[in-house]
Design a protein around this motif. Structure first.
Motif, PDB file in Angstrom:
ATOM      1  N   THR A   2      12.337   0.523   5.920  1.00  0.00           N
ATOM      2  CA  THR A   2      13.429  -0.464   5.547  1.00  0.00           C
ATOM      3  C   THR A   2      12.626  -1.767   5.180  1.00  0.00           C
ATOM      4  O   THR A   2      13.316  -2.180   4.039  1.00  0.00           O
ATOM      5  CB  THR A   2      14.489  -0.564   6.624  1.00  0.00           C
ATOM      6  OG1 THR A   2      14.855   0.688   7.039  1.00  0.00           O
ATOM      7  CG2 THR A   2      15.738  -1.359   6.262  1.00  0.00           C
ATOM      8  N   ARG A   3      11.943  -2.272   6.069  1.00  0.00           N
ATOM      9  CA  ARG A   3      11.477  -3.795   5.906  1.00  0.00           C
ATOM     10  C   ARG A   3      10.530  -3.586   4.388  1.00  0.00           C
ATOM     11  O   ARG A   3      10.622  -4.564   3.569  1.00  0.00           O
ATOM     12  CB  ARG A   3      10.544  -4.053   6.813  1.00  0.00           C
ATOM     13  CG  ARG A   3      11.299  -4.435   8.287  1.00  0.00           C
ATOM     14  CD  ARG A   3      11.832  -5.691   8.236  1.00  0.00           C
ATOM     15  NE  ARG A   3      12.661  -6.039   9.426  1.00  0.00           N
ATOM     16  CZ  ARG A   3      12.268  -6.741  10.546  1.00  0.00           C
ATOM     17  NH1 ARG A   3      11.007  -6.791  10.587  1.00  0.00           N
ATOM     18  NH2 ARG A   3      12.978  -6.768  11.794  1.00  0.00           N
ATOM     19  N   LEU A   4       9.784  -2.510   4.159  1.00  0.00           N
ATOM     20  CA  LEU A   4       8.962  -2.617   3.159  1.00  0.00           C
ATOM     21  C   LEU A   4       9.856  -2.333   1.798  1.00  0.00           C
ATOM     22  O   LEU A   4       9.370  -2.826   0.747  1.00  0.00           O
ATOM     23  CB  LEU A   4       7.777  -1.655   3.149  1.00  0.00           C
ATOM     24  CG  LEU A   4       6.770  -1.919   4.288  1.00  0.00           C
ATOM     25  CD1 LEU A   4       5.600  -1.019   4.277  1.00  0.00           C
ATOM     26  CD2 LEU A   4       6.201  -3.476   4.027  1.00  0.00           C
ATOM     27  N   LEU A   5      10.531  -1.440   1.684  1.00  0.00           N
ATOM     28  CA  LEU A   5      11.194  -0.898   0.662  1.00  0.00           C
ATOM     29  C   LEU A   5      12.506  -1.418   0.175  1.00  0.00           C
ATOM     30  O   LEU A   5      12.911  -1.741  -0.821  1.00  0.00           O
ATOM     31  CB  LEU A   5      11.472   0.665   0.350  1.00  0.00           C
ATOM     32  CG  LEU A   5      10.217   1.549   0.806  1.00  0.00           C
ATOM     33  CD1 LEU A   5      10.450   2.843   0.664  1.00  0.00           C
ATOM     34  CD2 LEU A   5       9.056   1.236  -0.423  1.00  0.00           C
ATOM     35  N   GLU A  23      12.044 -10.202   0.355  1.00  0.00           N
ATOM     36  CA  GLU A  23      11.511 -11.772   0.259  1.00  0.00           C
ATOM     37  C   GLU A  23       9.894 -11.269   0.905  1.00  0.00           C
ATOM     38  O   GLU A  23       9.767 -10.563   1.750  1.00  0.00           O
ATOM     39  CB  GLU A  23      12.391 -12.201   1.331  1.00  0.00           C
ATOM     40  CG  GLU A  23      12.502 -11.871   2.741  1.00  0.00           C
ATOM     41  CD  GLU A  23      13.687 -10.641   2.989  1.00  0.00           C
ATOM     42  OE1 GLU A  23      13.823 -10.239   3.954  1.00  0.00           O
ATOM     43  OE2 GLU A  23      14.108 -10.514   1.873  1.00  0.00           O
ATOM     44  N   GLY A  24       9.263 -12.380   0.422  1.00  0.00           N
ATOM     45  CA  GLY A  24       8.066 -12.397   0.760  1.00  0.00           C
ATOM     46  C   GLY A  24       7.016 -11.140   0.095  1.00  0.00           C
ATOM     47  O   GLY A  24       7.661 -10.249  -0.523  1.00  0.00           O
ATOM     48  N   THR A  25       5.740 -11.173   0.656  1.00  0.00           N
ATOM     49  CA  THR A  25       4.676 -10.225   0.097  1.00  0.00           C
ATOM     50  C   THR A  25       4.863  -8.965   0.787  1.00  0.00           C
ATOM     51  O   THR A  25       5.483  -8.887   1.970  1.00  0.00           O
ATOM     52  CB  THR A  25       3.520 -10.649   0.158  1.00  0.00           C
ATOM     53  OG1 THR A  25       2.902 -10.827   1.346  1.00  0.00           O
ATOM     54  CG2 THR A  25       3.284 -11.799  -1.034  1.00  0.00           C
ATOM     55  N   VAL A  26       4.191  -7.870   0.532  1.00  0.00           N
ATOM     56  CA  VAL A  26       4.419  -6.871   1.182  1.00  0.00           C
ATOM     57  C   VAL A  26       3.516  -6.533   2.410  1.00  0.00           C
ATOM     58  O   VAL A  26       3.955  -6.363   3.487  1.00  0.00           O
ATOM     59  CB  VAL A  26       3.674  -5.603   0.169  1.00  0.00           C
ATOM     60  CG1 VAL A  26       3.553  -4.184   1.180  1.00  0.00           C
ATOM     61  CG2 VAL A  26       4.272  -5.148  -0.863  1.00  0.00           C
ATOM     62  N   GLU A  27       2.525  -7.428   2.571  1.00  0.00           N
ATOM     63  CA  GLU A  27       1.878  -7.736   3.755  1.00  0.00           C
ATOM     64  C   GLU A  27       2.711  -8.580   4.701  1.00  0.00           C
ATOM     65  O   GLU A  27       2.683  -8.252   5.961  1.00  0.00           O
ATOM     66  CB  GLU A  27       0.288  -8.565   3.715  1.00  0.00           C
ATOM     67  CG  GLU A  27      -0.641  -7.700   2.617  1.00  0.00           C
ATOM     68  CD  GLU A  27      -0.351  -7.759   1.235  1.00  0.00           C
ATOM     69  OE1 GLU A  27       0.482  -8.139   0.895  1.00  0.00           O
ATOM     70  OE2 GLU A  27      -1.039  -6.900   0.730  1.00  0.00           O
ATOM     71  N   GLU A  28       3.348  -9.713   4.283  1.00  0.00           N
ATOM     72  CA  GLU A  28       4.126 -10.306   5.256  1.00  0.00           C
ATOM     73  C   GLU A  28       5.474  -9.366   5.754  1.00  0.00           C
ATOM     74  O   GLU A  28       5.626  -9.620   7.170  1.00  0.00           O
ATOM     75  CB  GLU A  28       4.770 -11.482   4.642  1.00  0.00           C
ATOM     76  CG  GLU A  28       3.976 -12.541   4.006  1.00  0.00           C
ATOM     77  CD  GLU A  28       4.390 -13.817   3.029  1.00  0.00           C
ATOM     78  OE1 GLU A  28       5.556 -13.566   2.704  1.00  0.00           O
ATOM     79  OE2 GLU A  28       3.539 -14.781   2.943  1.00  0.00           O
ATOM     80  N   ARG A  29       5.948  -8.467   4.806  1.00  0.00           N
ATOM     81  CA  ARG A  29       7.196  -7.806   5.434  1.00  0.00           C
ATOM     82  C   ARG A  29       6.435  -6.766   6.502  1.00  0.00           C
ATOM     83  O   ARG A  29       7.314  -6.554   7.498  1.00  0.00           O
ATOM     84  CB  ARG A  29       7.805  -7.115   4.118  1.00  0.00           C
ATOM     85  CG  ARG A  29       8.424  -7.986   3.354  1.00  0.00           C
ATOM     86  CD  ARG A  29       9.369  -7.227   2.380  1.00  0.00           C
ATOM     87  NE  ARG A  29       8.645  -6.297   1.559  1.00  0.00           N
ATOM     88  CZ  ARG A  29       8.306  -6.293   0.368  1.00  0.00           C
ATOM     89  NH1 ARG A  29       8.596  -7.618  -0.255  1.00  0.00           N
ATOM     90  NH2 ARG A  29       7.904  -5.615  -0.443  1.00  0.00           N
ATOM     91  N   ALA A  30       5.288  -6.137   6.117  1.00  0.00           N
ATOM     92  CA  ALA A  30       4.724  -5.245   7.089  1.00  0.00           C
ATOM     93  C   ALA A  30       4.436  -5.891   8.547  1.00  0.00           C
ATOM     94  O   ALA A  30       4.511  -5.449   9.566  1.00  0.00           O
ATOM     95  CB  ALA A  30       3.333  -4.715   6.753  1.00  0.00           C
TER      96      ALA A  30
END
Length: 373
Positions: A195-198, A202-209
């Protein structure tokens, strides 16, 4: 640490898969110990008399009963639980005790009941995975993330079963309940990550991960700590509570496997999928921009060719001195020139408008700054 994981995400996917395959090999060679409630047999709770120890009672039963795998568990307060692999009559068992213990309860579990229990366990596991898969597909509606979540849950179960085979934790109704709980824990962290990644932007993929990892690891570590404390307490203070100790042990092993399968395998699959999706979008954008450029260049070439052909005709007609034809060709040339001039003026107007809007924005900012001062 997370940056290194994101760089080597394709390699890290293999670690949980290898552990799950090793667990399958271990189960195939070492097997799983089954509890009496699944494989059938006899189970008795006894009160020891005098100074008889559980090991002495086990030796006595082993000498007098023609059965295998006699298991005596000390429950404290001179109470023990005896598990026998074969069904033995209660009178035969009482005579074999020979006054060393008093029978509190005695149960015989036949093979029919154990087969029904195993069938119910298989049905429960199949339905758990089925409804989990349906829910995940309905929520995300994308095949790759959904399959990744199901694969992570499957790896968790296999790793937990491999740990049960190593540490001789019996497969019983209680431990199967722990495995079903483990599916819930696994899907929870995997859905959080997906859910956080897809779903979020907001933010980059690395930040969301990174944010998802903080939340997911906090949940998993808290659950591991709680189950670890329960296991220690039951082993030291309540040795008779074997059901609780087995449940806690299975959950601790499975949650450790869940950390690996979620944050190594599932994160790697999702990162690869997001990169692939972004590359597809970039390719479509490049194709669209190149086609528009080709169209504009083609239209310019066509107008220039038309213009040159008209000029050639005009030269030829001047030799013949046909006034009507010459006038028509000149009119067409004037139309083409007017079209080119109008297109040039429109582009200049657009650029002038952009410059004016930028200038107005700068003036507005200056006014605001002066007003604030």
């Amino acid at each position: 640490m997370l940056e290194k994981m994101m760089e080597n995400h394709k390699i890290l996917i293999a670690i949980p898969i290898i552990l799950a395959l090793l667990s399958l090999v271990l189960i195939g060679f070492n097997g799983l110990e089954q509890g009496v409630d699944l494989k059938g047999g006899s189970q008795a709770e006894l009160q020891l008399l005098g100074s008889v120890t559980p090991s002495e009672l086990e030796d006595t039963l082993d000498a007098k009963l023609n059965t295998n795998n006699i298991k005596v568990t000390n429950n404290g307060n001179n109470k023990v639980t005896v598990e026998l692999e074969n069904n033995i009559n209660s009178s035969t068992f009482t005579s074999a005790i020979n006054g060393k213990a008093k029978v509190i309860s005695y149960n015989e579990i036949g093979p029919v009941l154990s087969e029904e229990a195993m069938g119910q366990i298989y049905v429960a596991m199949i339905f758990a995975f089925l409804f989990m898969a349906i829910t995940v597909f309905v929520v995300f509606r994308e095949p790759v993330p959904s399959v990744a979540i199901i694969l992570a849950a499957l790896c968790d179960i296999l790793i937990a079963l491999g740990g049960m085979s190593i540490f001789k934790i019996p497969l019983s109704i209680a431990s199967v309940g722990a495995l079903l709980m483990l599916i819930g824990y696994s899907v929870d962290t995997d859905i959080l990550l997906t859910t956080r990644l897809l779903k979020r932007r907001e933010g980059t993929v690395e930040e969301r991960a990174k944010n998802a990892m903080y939340t997911g690891l906090t949940m998993s570590i808290a659950a591991i700590a709680a189950m670890g404390i329960l296991f220690v307490v039951t082993k030291i203070l309540m040795p008779e509570a074997t059901t609780l100790s087995n449940i806690s042990a299975v959950l601790v092993i499975g949650l450790i496997g869940d950390i690996l399968s979620t944050w190594l395998m599932n994160l790697g699959i999702l990162k690869t999928y997001i990169d692939w999706r972004q590359s597809k979008k970039q390719e479509k954008y490049n194709v669209g921009s190149s086609s528009s450029k080709n169209k504009s260049s083609k239209s310019k070439e066509e107008t220039s060719e038309k213009k040159s052909s008209l000029k050639d005709k005009l030269k030829r007609k001047t030799e013949v001195e046909d006034d009507e034809v010459m006038n028509k060709i000149q009119e067409e040339l004037e139309k083409i020139d007017n079209m080119e001039e109008s297109s040039g003026k429109s582009s200049n107007k657009k650029s002038n408008k952009k410059q004016k809007t930028k200038g107005n924005k700068r003036k507005a900012k200056k006014k605001k700054g002066k007003g604030g001062k």
